[in-house]
Enzyme design. Structure first.
Site, short mmCIF file in Angstrom:
data_model
loop_
_atom_site.label_atom_id
_atom_site.label_comp_id
_atom_site.label_asym_id
_atom_site.label_seq_id
_atom_site.Cartn_x
_atom_site.Cartn_y
_atom_site.Cartn_z
CB ALA A 115 -8.33 -18.43 -3.43
CE1 TYR A 116 -0.89 -18.75 -6.55
CE2 TYR A 116 0.29 -20.05 -4.92
CZ TYR A 116 0.26 -19.42 -6.14
OH TYR A 116 1.35 -19.46 -6.97
#
Length: 300
Positions: A152-153
């Site tokens: 996600a990051y």
């Protein structure tokens, strides 16, 4: 707009309640800038604002809320008369295997880091066009190289990097400069929160030098502040990140190949022990984000 000083300039910093945002606000205020802080934690924002002196001010806002961000931009211009610099710094993180991730936490990272940065630019860019100002998008080493357990990051930071590069091409002829800021693992609540996860901590420790250590906050923020003064297209919080750019094309094969597979295989026993653990947003900032959204959800 002067390219050699921020003295007297109005600077907006999102995610300014703690970490990079709070220290950057203090650093720029010490150089004579007039600071506007935006974030989710009113008490923390007030504390930072009071430490700045002068006519600094803060607004409590969720950067993913387009209507609220547009209102904040209008109110800032009404109060200060102009906006010269905007630093899109607000961000959250979560970690862990994608298939085991909490879908809400995963999506929230994308919403805050990518869509929140887009909402920030949409709200403040008209004022920057008027002032021929500077937008700095804070990205990450995660935009340069992928990493397992951080899908996600990495996706969000790759997105904001591409968004900023595209925006630079669009608005440069109007006198607006757009920069991308890169930070490696820096001593913030977010990184300390990520290190509370056994697997993430051990996997990070096995990264090759110099990506395997945590760097002090102050020198990184000084580098960012210097980049803002120069209106730089690229700002590096750690000196060695600049050298990653020429080799970044090879990194997905390296990380996704032998190195990534080996480390994920080694991590399986620890991942199995924590299989039922909730992997939400990390750090104090992540907790504040979850609390703010919970409060909004229950407000009649």
């Amino acid at each position: 707009m002067s390219g050699s000083s921020v003295d007297g300039q109005v600077v907006v910093v999102t995610g300014a309640a703690r970490g990079v945002g709070a220290l950057l606000a203090r650093t720029l205020a010490a150089r004579g800038a007039r600071l506007v802080l935006v974030g989710l934690e009113p008490d923390e924002l007030q504390n930072v604002t009071e430490s700045l002196g002068g006519d600094a001010a803060f607004w409590t806002a969720d950067v993913t809320d387009r209507a609220t961000m547009a209102r904040v931009a209008e109110e800032v211009v009404a109060r200060f008369g102009r906006i010269d610099v905007v630093v899109a710094n607000a961000g959250v993180a979560t970690g862990g295997p994608f298939l085991d991730s909490d879908p809400d936490a995963f999506d929230r990272v994308i919403h805050v880091n990518l869509l929140g940065s887009i909402a920030t630019a949409r709200a403040f860019l008209p004022a920057l066009v008027a002032s021929r100002g500077y937008l700095l998008q804070i990205a990450s080493l995660a935009a340069i190289t992928p990493a397992p357990m951080m899908a996600a990051y990495c996706a969000s930071k790759s997105g904001v990097e591409a968004f900023a590069h595209s925006l630079r091409a669009e608005v440069g002829y109007q006198g607006v400069a757009v920069g991308v800021g890169y930070l490696s693992w820096t001593d913030t609540d977010m990184v300390r929160g990520a290190d509370e996860d056994e697997v993430l901590r051990e996997m990070r420790a096995k990264l090759p030098w110099p990506a395997n250590r945590t760097y002090p906050l102050e020198p990184a923020v000084e580098r960012i502040a210097a980049g803002i003064v120069r209106r730089s297209p690229h700002v590096y919080g750690q000196w060695w990140l600049r050298g990653m750019q020429p080799v970044r094309g090879f990194l997905p094969s390296v990380i996704g190949g032998v190195l990534g597979r080996r480390e994920m295989r080694r991590a399986q026993p620890a991942l199995a022990r924590g299989a039922r653990a909730k992997r939400g947003l990390v750090g104090s900032g992540g907790a504040a984000d979850e609390a703010a959204r919970s409060s909004d959800h229950h407000t009649p």
